[in-house]
Motif scaffolding. Structure first.
Motif, PDB file in Angstrom:
ATOM      1  N   LYS A 169       0.836  -1.206   0.000  1.00  0.00           N
ATOM      2  CA  LYS A 169       0.000   0.000   0.000  1.00  0.00           C
ATOM      3  C   LYS A 169       0.870   1.254   0.000  1.00  0.00           C
ATOM      4  CE  LYS A 169      -3.403   2.540   2.734  1.00  0.00           C
ATOM      5  NZ  LYS A 169      -4.151   2.615   4.013  1.00  0.00           N
ATOM      6  N   ASN A 183      -7.708   1.558  -3.144  1.00  0.00           N
ATOM      7  CA  ASN A 183      -8.744   0.814  -2.409  1.00  0.00           C
ATOM      8  C   ASN A 183      -9.209  -0.414  -3.174  1.00  0.00           C
ATOM      9  OD1 ASN A 183      -8.561   2.738  -0.419  1.00  0.00           O
ATOM     10  ND2 ASN A 183     -10.387   3.851  -1.046  1.00  0.00           N
ATOM     11  N   ARG A 184      -9.296  -0.304  -4.494  1.00  0.00           N
ATOM     12  CA  ARG A 184      -9.712  -1.466  -5.284  1.00  0.00           C
ATOM     13  C   ARG A 184      -8.669  -2.566  -5.226  1.00  0.00           C
ATOM     14  NH1 ARG A 184      -9.225  -0.235 -10.965  1.00  0.00           N
ATOM     15  NH2 ARG A 184      -7.320  -1.460 -10.765  1.00  0.00           N
ATOM     16  N   LYS A 197      -6.903  -0.386   6.468  1.00  0.00           N
ATOM     17  CA  LYS A 197      -7.926   0.532   6.004  1.00  0.00           C
ATOM     18  C   LYS A 197      -7.556   1.116   4.639  1.00  0.00           C
ATOM     19  CE  LYS A 197     -10.132  -0.086   9.822  1.00  0.00           C
ATOM     20  NZ  LYS A 197     -11.319  -0.974   9.824  1.00  0.00           N
ATOM     21  N   GLY A 198      -8.594   1.421   3.889  1.00  0.00           N
ATOM     22  CA  GLY A 198      -8.386   2.050   2.593  1.00  0.00           C
ATOM     23  C   GLY A 198      -8.167   3.545   2.726  1.00  0.00           C
ATOM     24  N   GLU A 199      -7.910   4.177   1.606  1.00  0.00           N
ATOM     25  CA  GLU A 199      -7.719   5.624   1.578  1.00  0.00           C
ATOM     26  C   GLU A 199      -9.075   6.325   1.504  1.00  0.00           C
ATOM     27  OE1 GLU A 199      -4.259   7.348   1.350  1.00  0.00           O
ATOM     28  OE2 GLU A 199      -4.460   5.534   2.574  1.00  0.00           O
ATOM     29  N   LYS A 200      -9.149   7.492   2.092  1.00  0.00           N
ATOM     30  CA  LYS A 200     -10.386   8.265   2.024  1.00  0.00           C
ATOM     31  C   LYS A 200     -10.557   8.794   0.606  1.00  0.00           C
ATOM     32  CE  LYS A 200     -10.645   9.753   6.856  1.00  0.00           C
ATOM     33  NZ  LYS A 200     -10.724  10.908   7.785  1.00  0.00           N
ATOM     34  N   THR A 201     -11.768   8.664   0.100  1.00  0.00           N
ATOM     35  CA  THR A 201     -12.056   9.121  -1.256  1.00  0.00           C
ATOM     36  C   THR A 201     -13.169  10.148  -1.238  1.00  0.00           C
ATOM     37  OG1 THR A 201     -13.699   7.365  -1.619  1.00  0.00           O
ATOM     38  CG2 THR A 201     -11.412   6.896  -2.264  1.00  0.00           C
ATOM     39  N   ALA A 256      -8.861  -4.199  -1.940  1.00  0.00           N
ATOM     40  CA  ALA A 256     -10.070  -5.025  -1.890  1.00  0.00           C
ATOM     41  C   ALA A 256      -9.841  -6.372  -2.566  1.00  0.00           C
ATOM     42  CB  ALA A 256     -11.240  -4.294  -2.540  1.00  0.00           C
TER      43      ALA A 256
END
Length: 337
Positions: free
Chosen positions: A88, A102-103, A129-133, A106
């Motif tokens: 990441k 994020n994809r 956790k993913g990034e804020k979009t 996922a």
């Protein structure tokens, strides 16, 4: 040696391990294949395959083999988390968009989830956790006058002297009508069959986003139904199981029109119409939703029926971008002094 380096070393070591010393090919599960088989959407399958390939190329500099994937799934929790966090970090370093990061995360999480289900993985990556979009930053698309010019180009082609050009014009005209009048996604058009169109009821059955193969019936404006009927008439196809939209070029005639094919049609016609903004089927969807909000004076509930967004907040994002409330309030404040 760090945990991240140790994990990468262990993955690379599997490539030099003789087949049979760890797993037998005919006994070892193909976890990537299992994951892809569980996905209904062809677009999602392609994206996940690409993302998984990218992950293994980055962390091991190798394409994922069956044994290599299993080595990854057999890592300890700490090793796996550090490995994926390192991946990441590289994506962020390469300045990829948050949605892309994020994809890809996922896809890896889904791979481990399938691994847990079939008993070859004992850890979870859910704490990563993913990034804020910020979704739909530009939802404006083009206005109705600009789209009318695009539609006119396809309309004129319906009267071309060449039979092939005429057929193409009639198809493109019907396709554009659906993209605008029903704010369809290109995947919904791509998957539609002739049997999904009911000329008497003026309806079309579509497989919407995230519908797990379940079809949804949508009503068609009169001109849309007429355009589809004309396309099917000149095409002359009677097999209801055939695709609603097909390629009409000599090399691919009769094949289902792909998502890329729909994109190319929109891009070509919009350039021909002199639209400076880079257009796509989804841009036309943006345009239609924004125009619908304008036409209904911001009736979000009604427009949600058109857009078929499950979360009404998404439609509100369109309305916020359309309304320019910040500019309006700033002007009010400026007028007070």
């Amino acid at each position: 040696m760090s945990d991240l380096a140790s994990a990468i070393t262990r993955l690379e070591a599997s490539l030099s391990t003789p087949i049979g010393s760890s797993f037998l090919i005919d006994e070892a599960p193909d976890v990537v294949a299992d994951l892809l088989a569980s996905l209904r959407s062809p677009n999602t399958r392609r994206a996940y395959q690409k993302d998984i390939n990218d992950f293994f190329k980055v962390v091991t500099n190798r394409d994922p083999t069956r044994d290599l994937v299993l080595e990854f799934l057999h890592l300890e929790q700490t090793q796996a988390v550090r490995l994926v966090l390192g991946y990441k970090a590289k994506l962020i370093e390469n300045k990829l968009k948050a949605a892309t990061i994020n994809r890809r995360l996922a896809a890896i999480k889904s791979l481990t989830a399938i691994g847990r289900k079939i008993g070859v993985c004992n850890y979870t990556l859910e704490d990563i956790k993913g990034e804020k979009t910020k979704p739909y930053r530009d939802t404006t698309g083009v206005n109705k006058d600009a789209f009318t010019k695009v539609l006119a180009i396809a309309d004129n082609a319906r009267n071309a002297k060449s039979k092939r050009s005429r057929l193409k014009g009639i198809r493109d005209y019907a396709l554009l009508r659906l993209l605008w009048g029903n704010a369809l996604r290109r995947g919904e058009l791509h998957l539609a069959n002739i049997s999904d169109f009911d000329v008497a009821a003026k309806t079309l059955a579509i497989i919407g986003k995230g519908e797990d193969g379940e079809k949804q019936i949508i009503g068609l404006p009169t001109q849309n139904a007429i355009a589809i009927s004309e396309w099917l008439t000149v095409r002359g196809e009677t097999n209801l199981d055939y695709p609603l939209f097909i390629a009409v070029d000599n090399a691919n005639y009769g094949n289902r029109l792909s998502g890329n094919g729909i994109y190319t049609i929109v891009d070509r016609l919009c350039i021909k119409a002199g639209i400076p903004k880079k257009m796509s089927p989804h841009r036309i969807r943006h345009s239609a939703i924004t125009a619908a909000l304008d036409a209904t004076d911001g009736n979000i509930r009604k427009v949600q029926k058109l857009s078929r967004h499950k979360n009404i907040n998404t439609v509100m994002t369109y309305d916020d971008n359309r309304s320019k409330h910040q500019e309006e309030i700033s002007q009010l404040l400026d007028d007070l002094i």
